[in-house]
Structures are given as structure tokens and as C-alpha cells.
Design a protein around this motif. Structure first.
Motif, PDB file in Angstrom:
ATOM      1  N   THR A 152     -10.312  -3.867  -0.596  1.00  0.00           N
ATOM      2  CA  THR A 152      -8.847  -3.600  -0.353  1.00  0.00           C
ATOM      3  C   THR A 152      -8.960  -4.807   1.007  1.00  0.00           C
ATOM      4  OG1 THR A 152     -10.519  -2.713   1.884  1.00  0.00           O
ATOM      5  CG2 THR A 152      -8.899  -0.721   1.080  1.00  0.00           C
TER       6      THR A 152
ATOM      7  N   GLU B   5      -2.137  -4.512   5.501  1.00  0.00           N
ATOM      8  CA  GLU B   5      -3.392  -4.896   4.840  1.00  0.00           C
ATOM      9  C   GLU B   5      -3.328  -4.136   3.350  1.00  0.00           C
ATOM     10  OE1 GLU B   5      -6.910  -0.939   5.744  1.00  0.00           O
ATOM     11  OE2 GLU B   5      -5.631  -1.208   6.423  1.00  0.00           O
TER      12      GLU B   5
ATOM     13  N   HIS C  17      -4.219  -2.452  -0.568  1.00  0.00           N
ATOM     14  CA  HIS C  17      -4.817  -2.106  -1.450  1.00  0.00           C
ATOM     15  C   HIS C  17      -5.304  -2.372  -2.757  1.00  0.00           C
ATOM     16  CE1 HIS C  17      -5.737   1.116  -5.320  1.00  0.00           C
ATOM     17  NE2 HIS C  17      -7.246   1.492  -4.233  1.00  0.00           N
TER      18      HIS C  17
ATOM     19  N   ARG D 225      -0.975  -2.557  -3.710  1.00  0.00           N
ATOM     20  CA  ARG D 225       0.242  -1.419  -2.379  1.00  0.00           C
ATOM     21  C   ARG D 225      -0.244  -2.204  -1.540  1.00  0.00           C
ATOM     22  NH1 ARG D 225      -3.428   3.052  -4.298  1.00  0.00           N
ATOM     23  NH2 ARG D 225      -3.932   3.759  -2.367  1.00  0.00           N
TER      24      ARG D 225
ATOM     25  N   LEU E 218      -0.915  -1.359   2.082  1.00  0.00           N
ATOM     26  CA  LEU E 218      -1.071  -0.369   3.110  1.00  0.00           C
ATOM     27  C   LEU E 218      -0.394  -0.154   4.058  1.00  0.00           C
ATOM     28  CD1 LEU E 218      -5.108   0.244   2.227  1.00  0.00           C
ATOM     29  CD2 LEU E 218      -2.865   1.975   1.006  1.00  0.00           C
ATOM     30  N   SER E 219      -0.267  -1.031   4.708  1.00  0.00           N
ATOM     31  CA  SER E 219       0.301  -0.921   6.180  1.00  0.00           C
ATOM     32  C   SER E 219       0.562  -2.616   6.839  1.00  0.00           C
ATOM     33  CB  SER E 219      -0.971  -0.539   7.598  1.00  0.00           C
ATOM     34  OG  SER E 219      -1.983  -1.461   7.240  1.00  0.00           O
TER      35      SER E 219
ATOM     36  N   GLU F 211       7.815  -2.293   2.059  1.00  0.00           N
ATOM     37  CA  GLU F 211       8.087  -1.885  -0.212  1.00  0.00           C
ATOM     38  C   GLU F 211       9.084  -3.707  -0.317  1.00  0.00           C
ATOM     39  OE1 GLU F 211       8.502   0.232  -3.393  1.00  0.00           O
ATOM     40  OE2 GLU F 211       8.577   0.983  -1.891  1.00  0.00           O
TER      41      GLU F 211
END
Length: 182
Positions: free
Chosen positions: A16, A24, A26, A69, A71-72, A76
Motif C-alpha cells: 500500500t 491511500e 492498494h 485501487r 482506498l481513501s 473513483e
């Protein structure tokens, strides 16, 4: 950017990253053993060799690659737009960094060859399009840094983690040499 590599109970790893703006991500995950996760090679070699638009340089700017992706910290649609911009900006420089990392991984001193200069010669022979970059690269420092990170990863127990900050070279070089098909 802060990078966290977790050695999973399976021996695989989870990666991460927390970008400087707090987003954040992934980055990667495997469920099988790796002596050296490829992300560690990028961390050691790109920063030392000055690839501002290598894998970690692009990730630090918000690029998303296969399997990644957010995470926070970013929606998107915004994440996809930022990623597209960064990847377009990086262009061939990203590919060249990937090839350079592969060239050094394949010929790493101590694994297949005896010393850094032999590593350089083999990499130049196998990746002719990057010969000029390889000739000028500070491979002794890059491979020293790589060995340091490999050793640190080996010391991480299953279930444990290793964290590092992404720090690019003080004067990043735009690596715009032609890309090899290898």
C-alpha cells in the motif's frame, strides 16, 4: 509518499502507499512467496537512478496500474482522471524504467554475475536500446541500495511489515531513450 510492504502468512506480500496528499492506494498483492517483491526493485533502483516517471514516481503522482485501487482520499472518477493524466505525461519514460529494472534484476551482482560491471555489460548486451542509460547509471549505488532493501525484506517475519519513504533522486533524469522490444 510512504510505502508499506506486508509479508503475508502465505509468504506473499501486500503493498500500500499513502501519497503526499493523503490519498491511500492498494498497490499490489500476491499470495505466493517472492524472494524479492518486484516493487522493492523499483523502489531501490528508480530512486537511485533518477527515474522521475518510473513505477513509484508515477504512483506518487496518482497513477493507477493493473490491480491497483484507491482506498481513501479520492473518488473513483477523480482517481481515474488523475491516473490518465500522469500516465500520459510519463509516456515512454515509464516503460524505460520498467525495462531498466528488469535488466538489472536479471543480471544482479551476486545472483548471476560476479560484480556490478559484469551486470552492466550483460544488461547492455540484452537491452541494447538502453545501452547509453546503462553506461551512465550509478549501478554500484543502485545495487547497494537494492541489496539493502532485499536484506531488510528478508528480515521481515510473516505477518510483519516494512515501510519506506519514496524519495526520488535529487535531480531526476527524464529517461526518453528508445524503448527495447525485449
Amino acid at each position: 509518499m510512504r510505502i508499506r510492504l506486508v509479508k503475508q502468512q502465505t509468504g506473499g506480500h501486500l503493498v500500500t502507499a499513502i501519497l503526499d496528499d493523503g490519498v491511500e492506494m492498494h498497490v499490489a498483492e500476491t499470495d505466493h512467496d517472492h524472494v524479492v517483491p518486484h516493487e522493492i526493485s523499483h523502489l531501490a533502483l528508480e530512486g537511485t537512478l533518477g527515474f522521475a516517471y518510473g513505477f513509484w514516481g508515477c504512483v506518487s503522482r496518482g497513477a493507477l496500474f493493473n490491480g491497483m485501487r484507491v482506498l481513501s482520499g479520492r473518488g473513483e472518477q477523480e482517481a481515474l482522471a488523475v491516473s490518465q493524466t500522469v500516465r500520459k505525461e510519463a509516456g515512454a519514460r515509464f516503460i524505460n524504467a520498467e525495462i531498466m529494472v528488469a535488466a538489472i534484476e536479471e543480471n544482479y551482482p551476486g545472483a548471476r554475475v560476479g560484480d556490478v560491471e559484469e551486470c552492466r555489460e550483460l544488461a547492455m548486451k540484452n537491452y541494447t536500446a538502453l545501452s547509453d542509460l546503462l553506461a551512465a547509471a550509478d549501478l554500484p549505488e543502485a545495487t547497494r541500495r537494492w541489496a539493502e532493501l532485499v536484506g531488510a525484506w528478508a528480515d521481515v517475519p510473516r505477518g510483519g511489515a516494512m515501510e519506506r519513504d519514496w524519495v526520488s533522486a535529487a535531480e531526476p533524469i527524464d529517461k526518453d531513450a528508445p524503448v527495447s522490444n525485449q
